[in-house]
Design a protein around this motif. Structure first.
Motif, PDB file in Angstrom:
ATOM      1  N   SER A   1       0.841  -1.191   0.000  1.00 43.25           N
ATOM      2  CA  SER A   1       0.000   0.000   0.000  1.00 43.25           C
ATOM      3  C   SER A   1       0.879   1.245   0.000  1.00 43.25           C
ATOM      4  CB  SER A   1      -0.912  -0.004   1.231  1.00 43.25           C
ATOM      5  OG  SER A   1      -0.145   0.022   2.426  1.00 43.25           O
TER       6      SER A   1
ATOM      7  N   GLY B   1       1.106   3.612  -2.512  1.00 43.72           N
ATOM      8  CA  GLY B   1       1.440   4.187  -3.807  1.00 43.72           C
ATOM      9  C   GLY B   1       0.557   5.380  -4.127  1.00 43.72           C
TER      10      GLY B   1
ATOM     11  N   THR C   1       1.837  -2.014  -5.891  1.00 38.50           N
ATOM     12  CA  THR C   1       1.196  -0.716  -5.705  1.00 38.50           C
ATOM     13  C   THR C   1       1.816   0.256  -6.706  1.00 38.50           C
ATOM     14  OG1 THR C   1       0.620   0.993  -4.071  1.00 38.50           O
ATOM     15  CG2 THR C   1       2.803  -0.005  -3.841  1.00 38.50           C
ATOM     16  N   GLN C   2       0.970   1.036  -7.373  1.00 36.77           N
ATOM     17  CA  GLN C   2       1.426   1.925  -8.433  1.00 36.77           C
ATOM     18  C   GLN C   2       1.999   3.204  -7.861  1.00 36.77           C
ATOM     19  OE1 GLN C   2       1.261   1.621 -12.044  1.00 36.77           O
ATOM     20  NE2 GLN C   2       2.556   3.445 -11.898  1.00 36.77           N
TER      21      GLN C   2
ATOM     22  N   CYS D   1       4.357  -2.640   3.190  1.00 38.11           N
ATOM     23  CA  CYS D   1       3.940  -4.005   2.879  1.00 38.11           C
ATOM     24  C   CYS D   1       3.687  -4.732   4.189  1.00 38.11           C
ATOM     25  CB  CYS D   1       5.023  -4.710   2.075  1.00 38.11           C
ATOM     26  SG  CYS D   1       4.686  -6.447   1.732  1.00 38.11           S
TER      27      CYS D   1
ATOM     28  N   VAL E   1       6.003   3.582   0.623  1.00 40.75           N
ATOM     29  CA  VAL E   1       5.154   2.426   0.392  1.00 40.75           C
ATOM     30  C   VAL E   1       5.406   1.410   1.504  1.00 40.75           C
ATOM     31  CG1 VAL E   1       4.862   2.726  -2.089  1.00 40.75           C
ATOM     32  CG2 VAL E   1       6.828   1.450  -1.232  1.00 40.75           C
TER      33      VAL E   1
END
Length: 116
Positions: free
Chosen positions: A6, A8, A110-111, A21, A19
């Motif tokens: 999460s 991004g 995540t982008q 994880c 970011v």
């Protein structure tokens, strides 16, 4: 096993982003963790690693700008990204690999988009 990435988003060049994880289903403290990134049409690229002992390594392209860290109490691994460049735009993936190398898990990605 689940690795939930999460954090991004869209950030301007020169900006910062972190970011995260969240890992579940593994004994997190004994796994080596890493962040990879991938852009369309290219191979997944290793960005940073942190061993179960906390030793870190970085791709040359992010050295001095990115910092990987982990919190074994929370089963979390983070990637702090500073001085972001447009070429850092990618989907960022969290990876967990056992010390023996026989277990390897990936998160969903995540982008991160760096653009003005």
């Amino acid at each position: 096993v689940q690795l939930q990435a999460s954090g991004g988003g869209l950030v301007q060049p020169g900006g910062s982003l972190r970011v995260s994880c969240a890992a579940s289903g593994i004994i997190f403290s004994i796994y080596n963790m890493a962040w990879y990134r991938q852009t369309p049409g290219k191979q997944r690229e290793l960005v940073a690693t942190i061993s179960s002992d906390g030793v870190t390594n970085y791709a040359d392209s992010v050295k001095g700008r990115f910092t990987i860290s982990r919190d074994n109490g929370k089963n979390m691994v983070y990637l702090q990204m500073n001085s972001l460049k447009p070429e850092d735009t990618a989907v960022y993936y969290c990876n967990a690999k056992s010390r023996a190398g026989n277990r390897n898990y990936w998160g969903q990605g995540t982008q991160v988009t760096v653009s003005s």
